[in-house]
Write a protein that holds these residues in place. Structure first.
Motif, PDB file in Angstrom:
ATOM      1  N   VAL A  51       0.848  -1.201   0.000  1.00 55.70           N
ATOM      2  CA  VAL A  51       0.000   0.000   0.000  1.00 55.70           C
ATOM      3  C   VAL A  51       0.878   1.244   0.000  1.00 55.70           C
ATOM      4  CG1 VAL A  51      -1.635   1.326   1.366  1.00 55.70           C
ATOM      5  CG2 VAL A  51      -1.982  -1.114   1.060  1.00 55.70           C
ATOM      6  N   GLY A  52       1.938   1.256   0.831  1.00 55.14           N
ATOM      7  CA  GLY A  52       2.852   2.394   0.833  1.00 55.14           C
ATOM      8  C   GLY A  52       3.568   2.567  -0.485  1.00 55.14           C
ATOM      9  N   GLU A  53       3.873   1.459  -1.163  1.00 52.04           N
ATOM     10  CA  GLU A  53       4.516   1.549  -2.474  1.00 52.04           C
ATOM     11  C   GLU A  53       3.593   2.212  -3.493  1.00 52.04           C
ATOM     12  OE1 GLU A  53       6.291  -1.479  -5.912  1.00 52.04           O
ATOM     13  OE2 GLU A  53       5.626  -2.235  -3.959  1.00 52.04           O
ATOM     14  N   MET A  54       2.311   1.855  -3.480  1.00 46.38           N
ATOM     15  CA  MET A  54       1.368   2.447  -4.433  1.00 46.38           C
ATOM     16  C   MET A  54       1.110   3.917  -4.118  1.00 46.38           C
ATOM     17  SD  MET A  54      -1.456  -0.517  -5.173  1.00 46.38           S
ATOM     18  CE  MET A  54      -2.090   0.486  -6.507  1.00 46.38           C
ATOM     19  N   ARG A  55       1.079   4.271  -2.835  1.00 46.81           N
ATOM     20  CA  ARG A  55       0.826   5.651  -2.452  1.00 46.81           C
ATOM     21  C   ARG A  55       2.083   6.509  -2.470  1.00 46.81           C
ATOM     22  NH1 ARG A  55      -3.722   7.131   0.191  1.00 46.81           N
ATOM     23  NH2 ARG A  55      -2.501   8.671   1.344  1.00 46.81           N
ATOM     24  N   GLY A  56       3.281   5.885  -2.556  1.00 46.49           N
ATOM     25  CA  GLY A  56       4.511   6.650  -2.536  1.00 46.49           C
ATOM     26  C   GLY A  56       4.803   7.247  -1.174  1.00 46.49           C
ATOM     27  N   GLU A  57       4.546   6.501  -0.105  1.00 50.25           N
ATOM     28  CA  GLU A  57       4.761   6.972   1.244  1.00 50.25           C
ATOM     29  C   GLU A  57       5.704   6.039   1.977  1.00 50.25           C
ATOM     30  OE1 GLU A  57       1.063   7.352   3.216  1.00 50.25           O
ATOM     31  OE2 GLU A  57       0.292   8.939   1.911  1.00 50.25           O
TER      32      GLU A  57
ATOM     33  N   HIS B  98      17.603   8.431  -2.355  1.00 48.93           N
ATOM     34  CA  HIS B  98      17.758   8.383  -3.817  1.00 48.93           C
ATOM     35  C   HIS B  98      16.466   8.708  -4.538  1.00 48.93           C
ATOM     36  CE1 HIS B  98      21.056   5.899  -2.239  1.00 48.93           C
ATOM     37  NE2 HIS B  98      21.724   6.224  -3.323  1.00 48.93           N
ATOM     38  N   SER B  99      15.517   9.336  -3.836  1.00 49.63           N
ATOM     39  CA  SER B  99      14.233   9.638  -4.494  1.00 49.63           C
ATOM     40  C   SER B  99      14.366  10.728  -5.536  1.00 49.63           C
ATOM     41  CB  SER B  99      13.202  10.072  -3.437  1.00 49.63           C
ATOM     42  OG  SER B  99      13.662  11.223  -2.732  1.00 49.63           O
ATOM     43  N   GLY B 100      15.403  11.573  -5.463  1.00 53.00           N
ATOM     44  CA  GLY B 100      15.549  12.642  -6.447  1.00 53.00           C
ATOM     45  C   GLY B 100      16.277  12.220  -7.691  1.00 53.00           C
ATOM     46  N   SER B 101      16.837  11.027  -7.706  1.00 55.18           N
ATOM     47  CA  SER B 101      17.611  10.577  -8.865  1.00 55.18           C
ATOM     48  C   SER B 101      17.286   9.119  -9.130  1.00 55.18           C
ATOM     49  CB  SER B 101      19.108  10.742  -8.601  1.00 55.18           C
ATOM     50  OG  SER B 101      19.503   9.975  -7.488  1.00 55.18           O
ATOM     51  N   GLY B 102      17.356   8.739 -10.380  1.00 55.52           N
ATOM     52  CA  GLY B 102      17.101   7.356 -10.744  1.00 55.52           C
ATOM     53  C   GLY B 102      15.623   7.022 -10.673  1.00 55.52           C
ATOM     54  N   ASP B 103      15.342   5.727 -10.456  1.00 61.42           N
ATOM     55  CA  ASP B 103      13.964   5.241 -10.425  1.00 61.42           C
ATOM     56  C   ASP B 103      13.430   5.097  -9.004  1.00 61.42           C
ATOM     57  OD1 ASP B 103      13.947   4.973 -13.225  1.00 61.42           O
ATOM     58  OD2 ASP B 103      15.019   3.074 -13.057  1.00 61.42           O
ATOM     59  N   SER B 104      14.172   5.478  -8.002  1.00 58.97           N
ATOM     60  CA  SER B 104      13.726   5.338  -6.618  1.00 58.97           C
ATOM     61  C   SER B 104      12.756   6.450  -6.254  1.00 58.97           C
ATOM     62  CB  SER B 104      14.922   5.367  -5.659  1.00 58.97           C
ATOM     63  OG  SER B 104      15.812   4.306  -5.934  1.00 58.97           O
ATOM     64  N   ARG B 105      11.838   6.125  -5.390  1.00 57.10           N
ATOM     65  CA  ARG B 105      10.916   7.084  -4.804  1.00 57.10           C
ATOM     66  C   ARG B 105      10.488   6.521  -3.456  1.00 57.10           C
ATOM     67  NH1 ARG B 105       5.431   5.885  -5.424  1.00 57.10           N
ATOM     68  NH2 ARG B 105       5.008   4.014  -6.662  1.00 57.10           N
ATOM     69  N   LEU B 106       9.709   7.303  -2.732  1.00 51.93           N
ATOM     70  CA  LEU B 106       9.261   6.834  -1.435  1.00 51.93           C
ATOM     71  C   LEU B 106       8.421   5.575  -1.598  1.00 51.93           C
ATOM     72  CD1 LEU B 106       8.278  10.193   0.299  1.00 51.93           C
ATOM     73  CD2 LEU B 106      10.403   8.915   0.495  1.00 51.93           C
TER      74      LEU B 106
END
Length: 904
Positions: A163-169, A691-699
């Motif tokens: 759920v956190g992955e889908m919401r980006g949290e 690494h959320s600002g670079s590459g494919d990573s996000r929250l």
């Protein structure tokens, strides 16, 4: 190792594996354990080119960052106790939602799909945009075991991570959101009224045992109470009243039902008509008395039990038995209370006619009927079988075969028709009499009569009509079957059997010579005399044919009448060619078929050209110039419908696609699913946030760069069998095709594969990650450190470029002044001719905006000489002084050379 349920066992096994392997021994550093003693490689990825402007803030990759609170060595007891991670803090919330709506002290440690959907809905994780109800159901189906319908807390943590992955949290954000809710709430429910039988404290037997209550022993009923009561004797009046009321409504006079007992008390005045009584005796009391007296399992009572019921009624009312018994004896016969009396019906009212179960129910004794066979009656009376009459059998067969029957057997319908058409139905013989005669003469169980039984039927019919057998036979012979239906018109294809062919001719035995005469003249084939059409000079015709046959989910090969009609309607229909003509052309070419190929399509175009009076090329050119038109609404693109590469099973076979392997990650079925170790999700969050600002990573999702950085920080690159390429292979193996990031669940699988690749346990690798000193609170600070380092590196590059440019400019000015000074000295000393070309001038530069430095330009003033003296002698000046000394000058000869020496 993943099958162990507590962290003590996991870490104990990890410690034994580490000591046995020998290459994961921990070093005694300042952190009380710190990193494992891996050989860390140093490359350009870790070492920054910035030296003079290096920021004092440590990098995210440094395990000894000053801004973090070092954890020291990770305690195994802290892992076993749990609660150190963001997901472990959801244990209480999971328990509350899993046991919502559960009554009693029974607690459940699993959660179903409805409770998980309620959890997402009430914690506001399901917002309808990033996460809707369908996504919640899909997540629940992914984490639950196959074949199960409930999930444990371990699987619940994986579901929350997805759920956190889908919401980006991050997990911390989800924990704070869940903690603010406080637990499940009951909405839109109605509180039921108190019912004592639903109170668990009143439960007995198995229900009380399941809920842990003390089982209350039930008071045993006194089954011998009848023996303790002196029951009055049954007199004649009591028995008469009992029988009258029992027989009322055609009941059994020997047994009384509950409703009959209540009616008797009501007619006696003991119970009022509306169910109440002046004497404080109600219908409910009467029902209880009847239930108490009647035998167990029965619904009726006998006359002795009836007297006992009257005695109990007297006790309930508080009157002597004789008083109540006199009221019963003096009761009038039962009345129907104003009901409508039905007319007499002997089959209902005369119980002597009852048979079978009805007779047994009403106590009627029946003896089986001894009815002699009618033939025996006639034989005993001296009668023989009716004689045969000439022509009677032919008439019998005529009636049997009328309407398509078979001769020799007559059913009831044909018998009634024979009687009616012969004129035998009249005042003395009715159709019912005819049916009774037929039933009497036919064989038991049969439905038809033979010719002999037909003669017996005529004989019995003659007796009923009061006539002789010969008279009835003459009447039948004088008539015959009469057809009252509508006679169809003559049709030679039905009535003339000489036109029958094939199976019909064989079925109706048509002679061969008649069939040969009826053969029509065979017309020549319509293709004879016509040139086969060709599309060699018509490029694009076959492609247009494929487009039309592929339109509306066609197969692109076969053309049916609908596709042909659409093509003709859009391109060829006009005054000289109509839709009917198109249907005729299709039927002519198809010759009974339903689909045509491309060659038959060319023949249809040739016939259309003849019909329209045009050439084949003109008609084909009109087809090529028009594409199939779509008048419907074009649906949006749906990959599972429009992309046929995603089809599987029967759909793939229908479109001729190769069967695709749907279970891409089948390797997971043979492995133990790695468990979540508390605190590792904080490390996952920290790397995703950094690494959320670079590459494919996000929250909530980790890219391949962040995963490679984590493997490097954990010391996995120190192993010979593990490299950056290995990390990428593991990442691609666990990620979903087409996505460049992994969630928490796939991250655990990646750690498990990475640990297996280097030969350590999954728990050991998790302990190493926890010793990195990264937690959920460090994610923002680590991100800030990375940005500060990046800004410092950028500032260093700018200053370095400015310094380099300034040094180049100063060096160019110095070299220019040096060359000019040397030229002047040579000219003054007379060593150079006047025609010597001057050195090229240095092109001027534009003044930089905001700069106080002028563009360097060569000038021959005194400052230039001072600059030369301050700089010192260069290589050229040393050569010049050496030359002057050779010709007789002193050390100061350069400044003041002698004229003689110069001229020489």
């Amino acid at each position: 190792r993943g099958a162990m349920s507590n962290y003590d066992a996991i870490l104990a096994e990890a410690e034994s594996n580490r000591l046995r392997a020998g290459d994961l021994a921990r070093s005694d550093d300042t952190l009380g354990g710190g990193f494992p003693s891996f050989p860390i490689e140093t490359d350009s990825f870790l070492v920054s080119p910035v030296k003079s402007l290096r920021s004092p803030v440590k990098s995210l990759r440094s395990p000894t960052a000053t801004h973090r609170t070092p954890r020291g060595s990770v305690s195994r007891n802290s892992l076993s106790n749990g609660g150190s991670g963001a997901l472990a803090s959801l244990r209480d919330v999971f328990t509350e939602f899993a046991n919502f709506g559960v009554r009693g002290d029974e607690r459940s440690d699993t959660m179903d799909g409805a409770k998980f959907a309620k959890f997402c809905r009430e914690t506001r994780l399901q917002d309808g945009k990033t996460l809707d109800s369908q996504s919640v159901d899909i997540i629940f189906s992914k984490v639950k075991p196959r074949g199960e319908r409930r999930i444990t807390f371990e699987e619940f943590k994986d579901a929350v991570a997805m759920v956190g992955e889908m919401r980006g949290e991050r997990f911390r954000d989800i924990s704070e959101r869940v903690a603010s809710v406080g637990g499940p709430r009951a909405r839109g429910t109605t509180r039921a009224e108190y019912v004592k039988f639903a109170d668990p404290s009143n439960f007995t037997g198995a229900y009380a045992a399941n809920l842990g209550f003390e089982i209350k022993p039930r008071k045993s009923a006194d089954l011998g109470w009848k023996n303790k009561i002196l029951v009055p004797s049954v007199d004649a009046d009591m028995k008469r009243v009992f029988t009258e009321f029992c027989a009322f409504g055609h009941g059994n006079p020997c047994s009384m039902e509950n409703k009959t007992f209540v009616k008797l008390l009501r007619d006696c005045g003991l119970i009022d008509g509306d169910g109440t009584c002046i004497t404080n005796f109600h219908q409910t009391s009467a029902d209880l008395i009847f239930a108490k007296v009647k035998p167990k399992g029965e619904r009726v009572i006998c006359v002795e039990d009836f007297v006992l019921c009257v005695l109990l009624v007297a006790e309930e009312i508080g009157e002597p038995y004789e008083t109540v018994a006199d009221s019963v004896r003096n009761c009038r016969p039962p009345s129907n209370n104003g009901g409508t009396i039905a007319e007499y019906n002997k089959f209902h009212d005369d119980k002597e006619l009852y048979t079978g179960c009805y007779a047994a129910h009403f106590g009627v004794e029946k003896t089986p009927r001894q009815r002699p066979e009618w033939r025996e009656e006639h034989i005993q009376g001296g009668k023989r079988a009716p004689p045969d009459v000439p022509g009677l059998k032919a008439m019998f067969n005529a009636f049997c075969t009328f309407g398509g029957g078979a001769p020799g057997a007559m059913d009831n319908v044909k018998w009634v028709k024979c009687v009616r058409d012969s004129g035998l139905l009249g005042l003395r013989v009715s159709q019912t009499d005819a049916d009774l005669v037929f039933t009497r003469v036919k064989t038991k169980g049969g439905r038809k009569i033979s010719y002999l039984e037909f003669r017996w039927a005529l004989c019995l019919l003659a007796e009923s009509a009061g006539a002789s057998y010969d008279t009835v036979c003459d009447t039948v012979l004088a008539g015959g079957p009469i057809s009252t239906g509508t006679r169809a018109e003559y049709s030679k294809f039905h009535d003339d059997q000489s036109t029958y062919t094939g199976a019909y001719a064989v079925l109706h035995h048509v002679p061969e010579e008649l069939r040969l005469k009826s053969l029509r003249f065979c017309k020549p084939n319509w293709k004879e005399g016509r040139v086969r059409p060709s599309d060699s000079e018509l490029p694009g015709l076959k492609q247009r044919y494929t487009q039309y046959t592929s339109f509306a989910a066609g197969n692109g090969v076969d053309m049916n009448t609908k596709v042909w009609a659409k093509m003709v309607k859009e391109t060829l229909v006009g005054s000289r060619f109509t839709s009917t003509s198109a249907d005729i052309v299709f039927a002519k070419v198809a010759e009974g078929g339903k689909v045509l190929g491309y060659k038959d399509f060319l023949w249809m175009l040739a016939l259309v050209a003849e019909e329209r009076g045009e050439t084949f090329e003109q008609v084909a050119q009109k087809i090529v110039q028009h594409a199939p038109e779509s008048s419907g609404t074009v649906g949006e693109y749906v990959p599972w419908h429009d992309d046929k590469s995603t089809f599987t099973g029967a759909h793939a076979a229908r479109f001729g696609l190769e069967q695709r392997i749907t279970d891409r990650k089948g390797w997971k079925h043979t492995r133990v699913k790695p468990k979540s170790i508390d605190g590792v999700e904080n490390v996952f969050d920290a790397y995703c946030a950094a690494h959320s600002g670079s590459g494919d990573s996000r929250l909530g999702s980790m890219g391949v760069v962040a995963f490679a950085r984590l493997c490097r920080d954990a010391g996995l690159f120190g192993f010979a069998e593990f490299s950056e390429k290995t990390a990428s292979e593991i990442f691609n193996g666990v990620s979903i095709p087409g996505q460049n990031a992994i969630g928490w669940v796939d991250f655990k699988w990646a750690l498990d594969l990475a640990a297996e690749r280097v030969g350590v346990s999954y728990a050991d690798l998790c302990v190493t990650l926890l010793e990195l000193g990264l937690g959920d609170d460090d994610a923002v600070a680590a991100d800030r450190d990375e940005r500060e380092v990046a800004n410092a590196e950028e500032r260093w590059r700018v200053v370095e470029a400015e310094n380099c440019e300034r040094e180049v400019s100063v060096e160019m000015q110095r070299q220019k002044r040096l060359s000019e000074t040397r030229a002047r000295r040579l000219a003054a000393s007379g060593l150079l001719h006047e025609g010597l070309p001057a050195s090229p001038t240095t092109p001027s530069r534009q003044r930089q905006p905001g700069s106080n430095h002028a563009s360097p330009r060569v000038s021959g003033n005194a400052q230039d000489v001072a600059d030369v003296n301050a700089i010192g002698d260069g290589v050229a000046m040393k050569e010049l002084k050496s030359f002057v000394s050779e010709v007789g000058g002193g050390p100061n000869g350069v400044g003041k050379p002698k004229q003689t020496h110069v001229r020489q």
